[in-house]
Design a protein around this motif. Structure first.
Motif, PDB file in Angstrom:
ATOM      1  N   UNK A 160     -25.060 -29.967 -12.645  1.00  0.00           N
ATOM      2  CA  UNK A 160     -25.865 -28.751 -12.766  1.00  0.00           C
ATOM      3  C   UNK A 160     -26.085 -28.383 -14.228  1.00  0.00           C
ATOM      4  N   UNK A 161     -25.025 -28.522 -14.997  1.00  0.00           N
ATOM      5  CA  UNK A 161     -25.149 -28.193 -16.414  1.00  0.00           C
ATOM      6  C   UNK A 161     -26.093 -29.162 -17.122  1.00  0.00           C
ATOM      7  N   UNK A 162     -26.097 -30.369 -16.713  1.00  0.00           N
ATOM      8  CA  UNK A 162     -27.037 -31.316 -17.310  1.00  0.00           C
ATOM      9  C   UNK A 162     -28.480 -30.902 -17.013  1.00  0.00           C
ATOM     10  N   UNK A 163     -28.707 -30.339 -15.785  1.00  0.00           N
ATOM     11  CA  UNK A 163     -30.056 -29.832 -15.475  1.00  0.00           C
ATOM     12  C   UNK A 163     -30.423 -28.674 -16.377  1.00  0.00           C
ATOM     13  N   UNK A 164     -29.493 -27.778 -16.626  1.00  0.00           N
ATOM     14  CA  UNK A 164     -29.739 -26.683 -17.550  1.00  0.00           C
ATOM     15  C   UNK A 164     -30.007 -27.203 -18.948  1.00  0.00           C
ATOM     16  N   UNK A 165     -29.404 -28.252 -19.306  1.00  0.00           N
ATOM     17  CA  UNK A 165     -29.627 -28.858 -20.613  1.00  0.00           C
ATOM     18  C   UNK A 165     -31.088 -29.305 -20.737  1.00  0.00           C
ATOM     19  N   UNK A 166     -31.627 -29.866 -19.707  1.00  0.00           N
ATOM     20  CA  UNK A 166     -33.002 -30.356 -19.732  1.00  0.00           C
ATOM     21  C   UNK A 166     -33.977 -29.169 -19.857  1.00  0.00           C
ATOM     22  N   UNK A 221     -22.284 -26.287 -25.796  1.00  0.00           N
ATOM     23  CA  UNK A 221     -20.911 -25.931 -25.412  1.00  0.00           C
ATOM     24  C   UNK A 221     -20.696 -25.942 -23.907  1.00  0.00           C
ATOM     25  N   UNK A 222     -21.665 -25.492 -23.145  1.00  0.00           N
ATOM     26  CA  UNK A 222     -21.528 -25.491 -21.694  1.00  0.00           C
ATOM     27  C   UNK A 222     -21.422 -26.920 -21.151  1.00  0.00           C
ATOM     28  N   UNK A 246     -18.250 -28.569 -19.074  1.00  0.00           N
ATOM     29  CA  UNK A 246     -18.393 -29.215 -17.769  1.00  0.00           C
ATOM     30  C   UNK A 246     -17.837 -30.638 -17.795  1.00  0.00           C
ATOM     31  N   UNK A 247     -18.075 -31.341 -18.873  1.00  0.00           N
ATOM     32  CA  UNK A 247     -17.534 -32.704 -18.998  1.00  0.00           C
ATOM     33  C   UNK A 247     -16.008 -32.690 -19.044  1.00  0.00           C
ATOM     34  N   UNK A 248     -15.447 -31.719 -19.764  1.00  0.00           N
ATOM     35  CA  UNK A 248     -13.985 -31.604 -19.838  1.00  0.00           C
ATOM     36  C   UNK A 248     -13.408 -31.265 -18.480  1.00  0.00           C
ATOM     37  N   UNK A 249     -14.083 -30.441 -17.718  1.00  0.00           N
ATOM     38  CA  UNK A 249     -13.599 -30.088 -16.386  1.00  0.00           C
ATOM     39  C   UNK A 249     -13.579 -31.316 -15.481  1.00  0.00           C
ATOM     40  N   UNK A 250     -14.578 -32.160 -15.631  1.00  0.00           N
ATOM     41  CA  UNK A 250     -14.605 -33.391 -14.839  1.00  0.00           C
ATOM     42  C   UNK A 250     -13.441 -34.303 -15.223  1.00  0.00           C
ATOM     43  N   UNK A 251     -13.188 -34.443 -16.528  1.00  0.00           N
ATOM     44  CA  UNK A 251     -12.082 -35.307 -16.974  1.00  0.00           C
ATOM     45  C   UNK A 251     -10.736 -34.773 -16.483  1.00  0.00           C
ATOM     46  N   UNK A 252     -10.580 -33.452 -16.499  1.00  0.00           N
ATOM     47  CA  UNK A 252      -9.328 -32.848 -16.032  1.00  0.00           C
ATOM     48  C   UNK A 252      -9.160 -33.081 -14.534  1.00  0.00           C
TER      49      UNK A 252
END
Length: 470
Positions: free
Chosen positions: A152-158, A183-184, A188-194
């Motif tokens: 979802x955050x990647x979509x917001x990035x676009x 930063x968002x 999100x990437x850090x949350x996935x790694x965790x």
């Protein structure tokens, strides 16, 4: 008739002429003279015999024969000592298997008990897995949520990038990162790694509920019972590797010069192991692997490690297993080492060594000689001599009650030789026999003189009788 007195018959004999002795008197005088001559001869002969009489033969005391001894003829040869020692069997690897997570211990699999053989990666024990399965499912769900948030955050990035391009503004780098939602995205990437790490940890914890053998071995002891609630790092059982055992030998430091080690030379000195607990004739073979840098507890002996492969005889055939004893940890075994390093030495039985590192040598003329030697190795039954003896010499191995350098001895099997003293004694014996013969002849002369004396006495007696008759 004639009445004249009768004249005796004796008066008719004519009287002997005056001045001439009667015939009987002359015979008596000659007999006495002869007796005196014989008596004088006898006395003279007796006096001569008394002056020239040989002394009684004195036989020299015969000497006892030289003592007989056992000897060995020595020669140099390529020799090495047979080293002997005692050692204790220890394990190469001995592991206490523990839990890595907490939980309730499930029943042990079949065959997981003390004294049983196990293979590498074989299941030894397991914990109740339900809690860990649920934790894994939760971790996987969290990971899915984090991955969705990242998408979802990647979509917001676009979208943010498109708006930034539409406005065409040139913003500072810090403001631009905020507009583009960098930063968002990182969050999100850090949350996935965790979430992914939590998922992996849950998988690992679930796998750790199964305790498996780290190597081929033998179960020595089970420490807990099934159904126990265990914390993390609770000991379950002990496992011993069965591919190799060690025998830790204690040997004198002087023996190290004869040994080869596998760690340094590639091939260690062969070792033959035996135990009083094994049937007669059974033994195991090992190899000197290394020498420890420390001495044993008393600080007098060097510790040598001997490797024994397949110590429990698990990989031998059924026929060979009956005659192949198994080593047990803690056993005390006797080791016989046969070094391959050799030196030119003389081997002697231990009975040949005397005090002060001396030996007794029997010389060629049969006399004892004390000789100091250089002892290279001193064993229980034999010793190795480096110097002090020459090939072909005879060394005495018998014990003697009294010993003097130069005393006469005879090796067993040698012919006895007469000593000069014994020969002189034989000569004296012969002279004594000869003197005895002379004494016998003199006694015969004495006997003849005695008979002559008896004849003279008889003649005197006859002369006396004749005078009386006259």
């Amino acid at each position: 008739m004639d009445h004249s007195p009768e004249t005796p018959a004796s008066s008719s004999a004519s009287p002997a002429p005056a001045g001439r002795p009667a015939p009987s008197s002359r015979r008596l005088i000659w007999m006495r003279l002869l007796a005196l001559i014989i008596l004088a001869l006898a006395i003279a002969l007796a006096a001569w015999w008394m002056n020239h009489r040989p002394g009684a033969p004195k036989r020299a005391p015969s000497e006892a024969p030289a003592p007989m001894v056992e000897v060995v003829t020595v020669s140099h040869a390529a020799n090495a000592p047979t080293l002997e020692g005692f050692g204790r069997v220890i394990a190469d690897r001995q592991t206490t298997v523990s839990t890595r997570v907490s939980g309730q211990l499930a029943p042990f699999p079949e065959g997981i008990e003390a004294g049983r053989e196990v293979r590498e990666n074989q299941l030894l024990a397991s914990l109740d897995q339900l809690d860990y399965q649920l934790a894994l499912r939760q971790a996987e769900a969290d990971l899915a949520t984090a991955e969705a948030s990242l998408a979802s955050e990647k979509g917001e990035q676009i979208r943010a990038a498109s708006e930034y391009k539409t406005f065409g503004r040139n913003l500072p780098a810090a403001q631009k990162a905020l507009v583009l939602r960098e930063p968002q995205l990182k969050s999100a990437q850090a949350a996935v790694e965790s979430a992914r790490a939590s998922r992996d940890q849950a998988k690992l914890n679930l796998a750790r509920t199964e305790i498996r053998a780290p190597y081929d071995g033998l179960i020595s002891e089970r420490l807990v019972g099934e159904g126990s609630d265990l914390n993390a790092f609770t000991d379950l059982l002990t496992l011993v590797a069965t591919d190799r055992f060690w025998v830790r030998l204690n040997l004198p430091q002087a023996d190290m010069e004869w040994l080869s080690t596998h760690a340094r030379n590639g091939q260690g000195t062969p070792v033959l192991l035996s135990s009083k607990a094994w049937p007669d004739g059974q033994h195991r073979r090992g190899e000197v692997w290394s020498v420890l840098p420390s001495l044993e507890d008393n600080g007098l002996l060097t510790q040598v490690m001997v490797a024994v492969e397949d110590p429990l005889a698990l990989n031998v055939s059924e026929e060979a297993r009956a005659s192949t004893p198994a080593l047990r940890i803690g056993d005390v075994v006797e080791a016989t080492l046969t070094p391959q390093r050799t030196a030119s030495l003389i081997e002697l039985p231990i009975s040949a060594l005397r005090s002060g590192q001396q030996v007794w040598v029997l010389t060629e003329d049969g006399h004892l000689e004390k000789r100091s030697v250089g002892v290279r190795h001193l064993g229980n039954d034999t010793l190795l001599v480096a110097d002090g003896l020459v090939d072909g010499e005879r060394v005495i191995t018998s014990s003697l009650s009294s010993v003097e350098a130069g005393m006469a001895l005879r090796a067993r099997g040698d012919a006895p030789t007469p000593t000069p003293t014994a020969k002189a004694a034989d000569d004296k014996t012969t002279a004594g026999d000869k003197n005895a013969t002379v004494e016998k002849d003199t006694a015969t002369v004495d006997k003849s003189a005695t008979v002559a004396d008896q004849n003279t006495a008889a003649a005197d007696k006859n002369a006396t009788t004749t005078g009386s008759d006259s």
